[in-house]
Design a protein around this motif. Structure first.
Motif, PDB file in Angstrom:
ATOM      1  N   SER A   1       0.832  -1.212   0.000  1.00  0.00           N
ATOM      2  CA  SER A   1       0.000   0.000   0.000  1.00  0.00           C
ATOM      3  C   SER A   1       0.861   1.253   0.000  1.00  0.00           C
TER       4      SER A   1
ATOM      5  N   LYS B   1      -1.735  -9.545   7.316  1.00  0.00           N
ATOM      6  CA  LYS B   1      -2.332  -9.622   5.985  1.00  0.00           C
ATOM      7  C   LYS B   1      -2.230 -11.053   5.517  1.00  0.00           C
TER       8      LYS B   1
ATOM      9  N   ASN C   1      -4.780  -4.114   4.884  1.00  0.00           N
ATOM     10  CA  ASN C   1      -5.997  -3.507   5.393  1.00  0.00           C
ATOM     11  C   ASN C   1      -5.668  -2.999   6.785  1.00  0.00           C
TER      12      ASN C   1
ATOM     13  N   ASP D   1      -8.204  -1.156  14.791  1.00  0.00           N
ATOM     14  CA  ASP D   1      -8.188  -0.502  13.493  1.00  0.00           C
ATOM     15  C   ASP D   1      -7.016   0.472  13.487  1.00  0.00           C
TER      16      ASP D   1
END
Length: 184
Positions: free
Chosen positions: A71, A115, A123, A147
């Motif tokens: 990412s 992941k 994520n 999160d």
């Protein structure tokens, strides 16, 4: 085997037995433990007294981590057959001071995300937070989910502890590859 015993004996002689008996004394090894009890040494931590608390420094074991670009960011990950465990360096100010009643700074330095091994990106909601507890033998980290997007914006000035108990969710150890972290 003889070299390991000699190293341990030398360390005990240099630090003294009390440093090895205390959960926050001397030099310790950080282990990630899988569901079968197999350990991987990911770092060493050196604790030093600083007033009423202990300061610490971490030396990461780069040999167990693989470099990944996920990412659009570099990550150091431990590669497993089904999941990769990627270290997330805490991006904001941290004192790196702890005591047996407050291990939060160290918890922030031990953030990970997981992941799937075949997934291309990451994520951020797959965050891993090990809540630490002191024992007679060292520190034990129980896996909590979080999160990581909660850390995407800097905390308010002076707020060195932006995560709350409501942000952490105790995980089912059976559902994760590395459910435990030990510091001994």
């Amino acid at each position: 085997m003889g070299k390991l015993l000699k190293t341990v004996a030398t360390a005990v002689a240099l630090t003294g037995p009390s440093a090895w008996a205390e959960p926050l004394g001397g030099q310790k090894t950080v282990w990630l433990v899988d569901g079968q009890g197999q350990r991987t040494a990911i770092a060493t931590i050196a604790f030093e007294p600083r007033g009423e608390r202990m300061s610490y420094s971490i030396d990461w074991n780069d040999e167990v981590f693989a470099d990944h670009f996920l990412s659009m960011r570099p990550f150091k990950c431990i590669e497993g057959p089904d999941k990769h465990w990627c270290h997330v360096p805490y991006p904001y100010e941290i004192n790196r001071q702890v005591d047996v009643g407050d291990l939060t700074d160290l918890e922030y330095d031990l953030l990970f995300l997981w992941k799937g091994s075949t997934e291309y990106g990451i994520n951020m909601w797959n965050g891993v937070y090990y809540r630490l507890d002191a024992t007679d033998d060292g520190l034990v980290g129980r896996l909590h989910e979080m999160d990581m997007d909660l850390l995407s914006a800097p905390p308010e000035p002076g707020d060195l502890r932006p995560l709350s108990d409501m942000d952490l969710h105790e995980a089912d150890p059976e559902s994760h590859w590395l459910p435990e972290l030990l510091i001994e």
